[in-house]
Design an enzyme around this catalytic site. Structure first.
Site, mmCIF file in Angstrom:
data_model
loop_
_atom_site.group_PDB
_atom_site.id
_atom_site.type_symbol
_atom_site.label_atom_id
_atom_site.label_comp_id
_atom_site.label_asym_id
_atom_site.label_seq_id
_atom_site.Cartn_x
_atom_site.Cartn_y
_atom_site.Cartn_z
ATOM 1 N N HIS B 186 -25.788 30.788 74.078
ATOM 2 C CA HIS B 186 -24.115 30.159 73.947
ATOM 3 C C HIS B 186 -24.642 28.460 74.825
ATOM 4 O O HIS B 186 -23.196 27.517 74.888
ATOM 5 C CB HIS B 186 -22.945 30.513 74.880
ATOM 6 N N ARG B 230 -15.632 42.348 75.688
ATOM 7 C CA ARG B 230 -16.730 40.944 74.903
ATOM 8 C C ARG B 230 -17.752 41.005 75.905
ATOM 9 O O ARG B 230 -19.045 40.726 75.606
ATOM 10 C CB ARG B 230 -15.740 39.579 74.947
ATOM 11 N N CYS B 234 -21.410 41.972 76.070
ATOM 12 C CA CYS B 234 -22.771 40.499 75.874
ATOM 13 C C CYS B 234 -24.100 40.964 76.833
ATOM 14 O O CYS B 234 -24.503 41.477 76.588
ATOM 15 C CB CYS B 234 -21.550 39.746 76.313
#
Lengths: 239, 273
Positions: B186, B230, B234
């Protein structure tokens, strides 16, 4: 006074887990972080990690301990300077182990399956992978693998036609084997996992992947011209 | 009304083809626009609205051993004030002595006000199989009461600043058998895992868009998922153990991301593959 608060809270709450972690953190991932000088912030972060994964069994929790290269690369945000680059590169090169039978290309068909398989290695109570089933390499998650590969990711460079420029000589086999086994030996703080070093893939699996990448008959090395550019993201960002 | 809504939604979903829903969909470059169009159309009949409605009912219903509603729950703007509260979370709460995000705060209220068992709440926080999750419905309802508000964490309390710094460090902390960190995926512009575009934490527009649209309806999972899910997801993909629901690590990461997303407008429930 607030600075130490997170660490104090977790250290106070879970002394036994802390102790267990300190004992168990090391063996899997090389030099444990506790052996190295940590900043005040880093000590807070480690306390938060211990606390936030406090329910993980020791066999899983040890995955959270950083080894030397993980720690150093985290600190420099994966952009090491010259000195650190050289240190990591030399150290990680030392960590490469070679197959007893020598570096012989494996099975390209099996290699293709491994390269496109993302199963394996997930733990936890909610959705663990079956540890009895071999891990996949997830290569395609980050690499476009073949000239007409519409499924490959773009975090790593495209590998289509890789074999056409590398051949199948001993240097090429050695290069692919070492590059997959421990990519930090070539590119310190690369984002690519150390598949061999961690034992995530077996030595034979790496040789199979090498065969898939290098063999003239492999779909990687089909004669079709690769796309001019990587295709645009199909979906807008939505992690 | 709910039944009617449900039926029309089901009809809508049946009528619309699902490009992009399957991970096996081939890339066709000129379809990016049609995907965006598809998402716009879905938003107009977002099934997540059903979770919002259920969450609203649950929130105001007397529940738990103490048989009280959550109307006295202080989400940062005072007891019972819901409008705009989610947009300013995570924040430091004096009564809990810690920084809390929406979900850890809801757990706090459900334990202290309603008398629910904390461990059981954590165990059942994510819906799974046929079991619905009250937490997913409550979280998306409270978040929806911030729709139109800008994300606005402040870091004015020393503990908030401390947690922000911890979150930033955690985001870049590599570990595990794949040497992963959040940053590995990211921190790049226009990259993909397979076909999935990846948010770049250094691109404020993308971070605002993402953080303003969770909780989100997950078409592939048929349920609303929250930011806590989430965070768990991850870490699971990074081959790390289950991170505890509402733990400091998750709150620190959410605080870090929401600081990066400051100014983005809340628009939930989002809708995703």
């Amino acid at each position: 006074m607030f600075r130490a608060s997170v660490a104090e809270r977790s250290a106070g709450c879970r002394p036994f887990r802390l102790l267990a972690l300190a004992v168990l953190a090391g063996p899997l991932l090389g030099t444990p972080v506790a052996a190295q000088g940590l900043s005040a912030l880093e000590r807070q972060v480690e306390a938060v990690v211990r606390d936030s994964w406090g329910d993980a069994p020791p066999s899983e929790a040890r995955r959270l301990a950083q080894d030397d290269t993980q720690l150093e690369c985290s600190r420099v945000r994966n952009e090491p300077g010259e000195v650190l680059r050289a240190r990591i590169q030399a150290r990680e090169r030392e960590r490469i182990q070679y197959p007893e039978g020598g570096l012989v290309l494996g099975d390209p068909v099996e290699g293709e399956r491994i390269a496109k398989d993302s199963y394996g290695g997930r733990v936890g109570r909610l959705r663990p992978d079956d540890p009895g089933r071999p891990n996949g390499g997830s290569c395609r998650a980050c690499h476009i693998l073949e000239p007409r590969d519409d499924m490959g990711g773009t975090l790593g460079p495209p590998l289509a036609r890789f074999g056409l420029t590398h051949g199948t000589g001993p240097e090429a086999v050695r290069y692919v084997y070492e590059r997959v086994y421990n990519p930090h030996a070539f590119q310190p703080c690369t984002e690519m996992p150390r598949f061999g070093y961690h034992g995530f893939l077996t030595v034979q699996q790496i040789l199979d992947v090498a065969a898939y990448l290098l063999s003239p008959g492999s779909p990687v090395n089909r004669p079709e011209s690769p796309r001019q550019e990587a295709p645009a993201p199909l979906r807008p960002a939505q992690p | 009304m709910t039944r009617f809504l449900s039926k029309s939604l089901a009809f809508l979903l049946l009528c619309i083809p699902f490009p992009g829903v399957s991970a096996e969909t081939p890339v066709v470059d000129d379809r990016a626009d049609s995907i965006a169009e598809y998402r716009r159309m879905l938003r107009e009949g977002n099934p997540g609205e059903l979770w919002v409605a259920r969450g609203e009912a649950l929130f105001h219903l007397p529940r738990g051993p103490n048989e009280v509603s959550l109307d006295e729950c202080d989400l940062g703007l005072g007891p019972g004030v819901l409008d705009g509260a989610f947009a300013a979370l995570p924040r430091y709460f004096e009564d809990a002595g810690r920084v809390q995000d929406l979900e850890s705060r809801l757990v706090h209220c459900m334990v202290t006000l309603q008398g629910f068992d904390r461990e059981q709440l954590l165990d059942e926080a994510f819906s799974s199989g046929g079991r619905e999750s009250d937490m997913e419905a409550l979280a998306v309802y409270v978040a929806s009461r911030s729709n139109g508000y800008p994300l606005s964490v402040e870091l004015s309390h020393p503990r908030e600043l401390e947690m922000f710094r911890i979150g930033e460090a955690l985001f870049h902390r590599r570990s595990g058998p794949m040497d992963m960190s959040c940053a590995v995926c990211h921190t790049h512009e226009q990259r993909r895992i397979r076909l999935q575009g990846l948010m770049n934490v250094n691109n404020p527009l993308q971070v605002r868009d993402v953080m303003g649209s969770w909780p989100t309806y997950r078409v592939s999972q048929g349920t609303v998922r929250t930011l806590q899910h989430r965070m768990w997801d991850c870490h699971w993909e990074m081959r790390l153990p289950d991170v505890e629901y509402g733990s400091d690590a998750t709150v620190a990461l959410i605080l870090y991301l929401n600081e990066r997303a400051r100014g983005g407008l809340v628009d939930v429930p989002g809708i995703r593959r």
